[in-house]
Design an enzyme around this catalytic site. Structure first.
Site, short mmCIF file in Angstrom:
data_model
loop_
_atom_site.label_atom_id
_atom_site.label_comp_id
_atom_site.label_asym_id
_atom_site.label_seq_id
_atom_site.Cartn_x
_atom_site.Cartn_y
_atom_site.Cartn_z
N ASP A 90 0.84 -1.19 0.00
CA ASP A 90 0.00 0.00 0.00
C ASP A 90 0.88 1.24 0.00
OD1 ASP A 90 -2.39 1.78 0.73
OD2 ASP A 90 -3.28 -0.21 0.84
N HIS A 305 -4.29 5.60 3.83
CA HIS A 305 -4.97 4.49 3.16
C HIS A 305 -4.50 3.13 3.68
CE1 HIS A 305 -5.89 1.80 -0.31
NE2 HIS A 305 -6.94 2.58 -0.46
N SER A 478 -10.98 -1.04 -1.84
CA SER A 478 -9.79 -1.09 -0.98
C SER A 478 -10.13 -1.56 0.42
CB SER A 478 -9.15 0.30 -0.88
OG SER A 478 -8.45 0.62 -2.04
#
Length: 559
Positions: A90, A305, A478
């Site tokens: 990521d 994220h 995601s």
């Protein structure tokens, strides 16, 4: 680009484990239902419970994965048999987060901060993972271009003024590809400009409407006050329409500012052919087989994220703070390879190999893009992971597209996206489901595909960890992918005698199906009304379910 859900404001109005061989008694889901609960009115509910993705539908009416029920029943008197490592490829993970720190993978063969490669794996001081988009001097890539921009920048000087009458057959083929890329690039530039104009128009309209209504009400007013207005002129009708839209969509000055900032950065970095941050990394980028570069900063400049993804997989359970991850007895291996922009094939390939070589059992990949110019390198890494028995879980993407018809990389198909015949066995592509049991059951942003998307998982309004020991709700495929990665890790932890192929099969075959459930087909233009049976949008036609998966794993384990 990471599968972050990009908000687009479109104004609709005219303005602008060692398994025990002992048979386990499986408690009935039906017997555990609380029949005294009140019916949930989903038509008026604005947000679901923070843990909705863990809930069981029969108990709560929320279409979660039944993990809470599983821990309270099947696992009440059982312990996991093996610690599982889940690699999170990521943009970075906040390994100091109070709800993650205890579950962060540690390379026990590496002595911290001694500037040596103690375990001789090629990566110096990789105590908690590795960063393939950082330099040896400690600097990091934050923004990067989109892949379509990189391809355009590479081909434009060669073919912009080319004499097509003298091109060889091979060069002609490249020229045709260049024309396709040029058209796609131009479309994106125009799209960004239109969106910026729309947002600016909305901002101006909002200010004017607020002024009109403040004068009308001699001060503050509510949504109900606005709805009670019977406009007598165009000016008041305009103000009512604008503020109704703004309030119903929770649009404030902060949202508008964030949108304008995002579009500005897209143009400054993502779609700027003259921008390239690769010198920060310091690798020989033309050498796509190069593996040993980067640094050990797995947090990076913006781990928002990746931290959210990591929490969904394995936030510490039952510690009295924050939220619970899906998996218990899990370690998160952070691998930084995804910038704010599109990830590069070279980095993706190396991240996968790093995960495999350092003991990952599952690889979560919550990122994706529409072009993969060096797909061969990624294919080799996927083959390697597949051969080593590592399960790869990939987010299907947030483009509201059918991936049977539109490319989304990386993919389990080796070679050409549409014509490749061989695929990786240990691959799962995940779409995003919502908490509403109606036609909006599929996330409006989610990609889908009867052949390319394997199953769905909760990916709307998911509450999870964010940097600095904070939490927030996010949505996207995601978020759906780590729900499945956590489920796979959980199964592996309790049934270590099962192979990765068996784990994948158990997950696929135990999905919760919803016969005759009509859902709105996700569409890029946000057009609503076109319905399809939910079971036609993926290979399995269902949603991952931990309770069912554990029951299935028990049967397979006892064979």
């Amino acid at each position: 680009m990471t599968n972050r859900l990009v908000i687009t404001l479109i104004c609709a109005i005219t303005f602008y484990s060692c398994s025990s061989t002992k048979e386990v008694t499986q408690p009935s889901i039906e017997q555990s239902v609380d029949t005294t609960q009140k019916t949930v009115d989903f038509s008026t509910l604005e947000t679901p419970p923070k843990n909705w993705h863990h809930l069981d539908e029969q108990q709560t009416q929320f279409r979660g994965i039944s993990s809470k029920l599983t821990y309270e029943t099947i696992f009440q008197d059982r312990s996991s048999q093996k610690q599982i490592i889940v690699a999170v490829i990521d943009g970075g993970v906040d390994i100091k987060h109070s709800d993650l720190q205890a579950n962060i993978w540690t390379n026990s063969d590496e002595i911290p901060n001694n500037q040596k490669d103690d375990d001789q794996n090629g990566y110096k001081d990789d105590v908690n993972g590795w960063n393939f988009i950082g330099g040896a001097d400690g600097k990091n890539v934050n923004n990067d271009t989109f892949e379509v921009t990189r391809i355009y920048a590479r081909l434009h000087p060669k073919f912009a003024d080319a004499d097509t009458t003298v091109l060889s057959a091979k060069a002609q083929k490249k020229y045709e590809y260049y024309k396709k890329i040029k058209k796609a690039y131009a479309y994106q530039i125009n799209k960004q400009q239109r969106q910026y104009n729309n947002i600016s128009s909305l901002e101006d309209s909002k200010k004017e409407a607020e002024k009109i209504l403040s004068n009308y009400f001699s001060g503050s007013y509510t949504y109900e006050d606005i709805q009670a207005i019977q406009p007598q002129d165009k000016q008041m009708a305009f103000a009512k329409d604008v503020m109704t839209y703004v309030l119903e969509n929770d649009i404030d000055s902060t949202v508008i500012a964030e949108q304008k900032k995002q579009l500005y950065e897209f143009m400054k970095y993502g779609y700027n052919p003259d921008f390239s941050p690769r010198d920060i990394v310091g690798d020989d980028y033309d050498n796509k087989t190069e593996r040993y570069y980067g640094n050990n900063d797995v947090i990076g400049p913006d781990p928002s994220h990746g931290t959210h993804v990591a929490g969904i997989v394995g936030a510490v359970r039952n510690n009295g703070i924050g939220m619970n991850g899906v998996a218990a007895n899990v370690q998160i291996m952070p691998i930084r390879a995804v910038p704010d922009g599109d990830e590069r094939d070279k980095d993706v390939a190396n991240a996968i190999r790093y995960a495999v070589d350092n003991g990952a059992d599952v690889i979560n990949m919550s990122f994706g893009k529409s072009y993969s110019p060096y797909k061969k390198q990624v294919d080799k890494a996927i083959r390697y992971a597949n051969k080593k028995g590592v399960l790869m879980v990939h987010a299907a993407g947030n483009s509201s597209e059918n991936t049977d018809q539109k490319e989304n990389y990386p993919t389990d198909t080796y070679g050409d996206y549409f014509e490749g015949s061989e695929t990786a066995d240990l691959w799962l592509s995940i779409g995003a489901s919502s908490w509403k049991p109606d036609s909006s059951f599929v996330g409006s942003f989610s990609n889908y595909g009867a052949e390319r998307v394997d199953l769905f998982a909760p990916g709307v309004d998911i509450y999870s960890t964010t940097p600095d020991s904070k939490y927030e709700r996010n949505q996207g495929t995601s978020m759906a992918a780590p729900v499945v990665s956590g489920t796979a890790a959980l199964l592996m932890s309790y049934y270590p005698n099962l192979t990765s192929n068996q784990i994948r099969s158990v997950i696929m075959e135990s999905v919760k199906k919803y016969p005759n459930q009509d859902v709105i087909i996700p569409h890029k233009a946000n057009a609503e009304g076109t319905l399809a049976d939910f079971d036609t949008l993926s290979v399995t036609g269902g949603v991952v379910n931990v309770y069912r998966a554990l029951q299935a794993a028990e049967k397979v384990s006892n064979k």
